[in-house]
Scaffold this motif. Sequence first.
Motif, short mmCIF file in Angstrom:
data_model
loop_
_atom_site.label_atom_id
_atom_site.label_comp_id
_atom_site.label_asym_id
_atom_site.label_seq_id
_atom_site.Cartn_x
_atom_site.Cartn_y
_atom_site.Cartn_z
N UNK A 93 0.84 -1.20 0.00
CA UNK A 93 0.00 0.00 0.00
C UNK A 93 0.87 1.25 0.00
N UNK A 94 0.61 2.14 -0.93
CA UNK A 94 1.40 3.38 -0.99
C UNK A 94 1.30 4.15 0.33
N UNK A 95 0.12 4.12 0.95
CA UNK A 95 -0.06 4.92 2.17
C UNK A 95 0.78 4.36 3.32
N UNK A 148 3.66 6.39 5.25
CA UNK A 148 3.62 6.59 6.71
C UNK A 148 4.92 6.11 7.36
N UNK A 149 5.42 4.98 6.91
CA UNK A 149 6.64 4.43 7.54
C UNK A 149 7.84 5.34 7.30
N UNK A 150 8.00 5.82 6.08
CA UNK A 150 9.13 6.71 5.81
C UNK A 150 8.96 8.06 6.51
N UNK A 187 4.12 13.04 -0.54
CA UNK A 187 3.11 13.17 -1.58
C UNK A 187 2.80 11.80 -2.18
N UNK A 188 1.52 11.44 -2.20
CA UNK A 188 1.09 10.23 -2.90
C UNK A 188 0.43 10.71 -4.19
N UNK A 189 1.07 10.41 -5.32
CA UNK A 189 0.58 10.93 -6.60
C UNK A 189 0.00 9.77 -7.41
N UNK A 190 -1.23 9.95 -7.86
CA UNK A 190 -1.91 8.90 -8.62
C UNK A 190 -2.26 9.39 -10.02
N UNK A 191 -2.23 8.45 -10.96
CA UNK A 191 -2.80 8.74 -12.27
C UNK A 191 -3.44 7.45 -12.76
N UNK A 192 -4.44 7.60 -13.58
CA UNK A 192 -5.13 6.41 -14.09
C UNK A 192 -6.54 6.76 -14.50
N UNK A 193 -7.10 5.99 -15.41
CA UNK A 193 -8.48 6.22 -15.85
C UNK A 193 -8.64 7.62 -16.39
N UNK A 194 -9.54 8.40 -15.80
CA UNK A 194 -9.85 9.73 -16.33
C UNK A 194 -9.15 10.86 -15.58
N UNK A 195 -8.28 10.55 -14.66
CA UNK A 195 -7.69 11.65 -13.86
C UNK A 195 -6.20 11.46 -13.57
N UNK A 251 5.42 -2.42 -11.64
CA UNK A 251 3.96 -2.37 -11.84
C UNK A 251 3.70 -1.70 -13.19
N UNK A 252 3.01 -2.39 -14.08
CA UNK A 252 2.95 -1.92 -15.46
C UNK A 252 1.97 -0.78 -15.68
N UNK A 253 0.83 -0.84 -15.00
CA UNK A 253 -0.21 0.12 -15.36
C UNK A 253 -0.34 1.23 -14.31
N UNK A 254 0.04 2.43 -14.68
CA UNK A 254 -0.15 3.61 -13.83
C UNK A 254 0.19 3.38 -12.36
N UNK A 255 1.43 3.04 -12.05
CA UNK A 255 1.75 2.85 -10.62
C UNK A 255 1.63 4.17 -9.86
N UNK A 256 1.17 4.11 -8.61
CA UNK A 256 1.15 5.35 -7.80
C UNK A 256 2.59 5.74 -7.48
N UNK A 257 2.79 6.98 -7.18
CA UNK A 257 4.15 7.49 -6.98
C UNK A 257 4.29 8.12 -5.59
#
Length: 187
Positions: A5-7, A11-13, A136-144, A174-180
């Motif tokens: 989980x990205x979150x 949190x750990x770092x 910062x948890x940065x997401x991309x995928x689908x329409x946003x 992770x191939x498809x739109x990994x969170x950053x």
Amino acid sequence: MNLYQITTWVHELFRLQVKEEGVYIDATMGNGHDTLFLCEMAGEKGKVLAFDIQERALEATDKLLREHQMRERAGLYLESHVFIDHYAEKESVDGIIFNFGYLPGGDHELATRADTSVKAVDTGLALLKRGGVMALCIYSGGDTGYEEKEKILEYLKALDEKRYLVIMNSFYNRKKDPPLPVFVVKK
Ligand SMILES: C[S@@+](CC[C@H](N)C(=O)[O-])C[C@H]1O[C@@H](n2cnc3c(N)ncnc32)[C@H](O)[C@@H]1O
């Protein structure tokens, strides 16, 4: 601990770098999981300021904090994160979390946006103390998220290396739109 989980990863770092019992900002309150984490870090002596533009987020977070007997540790504000500097002084904040995107199951029209997100990150960095961290948890995928990710990364790339350390992590295979997950430390 579950690093899938990205979150959790963030949190750990965050915990490694940021001192406990400090002043923290959750710039994207959502369902309150990051606010709860920050309230745990704040303990009884610290405090948390949490922001969202949706009433629904405030209600969910209020409920979650009450269930954990931590409601008094956080101020919950129905306010855009663009205005966080109206709530905290410059160089007074130990840590800030941004978890971009939209509320799970919520309206995608109410997702964070490239222009306001970059402005809020810039404002947030001015509020950080030296040694403070922005996660910062940065997401991309689908329409946003694609333009937002590009603009935030462009902004972070240009930060003065003498003043800021920017660490990017990746879910490398992770191939498809990994969170950053990204961390910015104010030197
Ligand atoms: C992915 S969710 C956050 C998840 C949350 N941190 C949690 O632990 O559940 C993103 C949130 O950002 C909020 N948001 C969108 N634009 C915003 C803005 N300008 N200022 C503050 N929050 C905003 C959305 O309403 C949404 O609740």
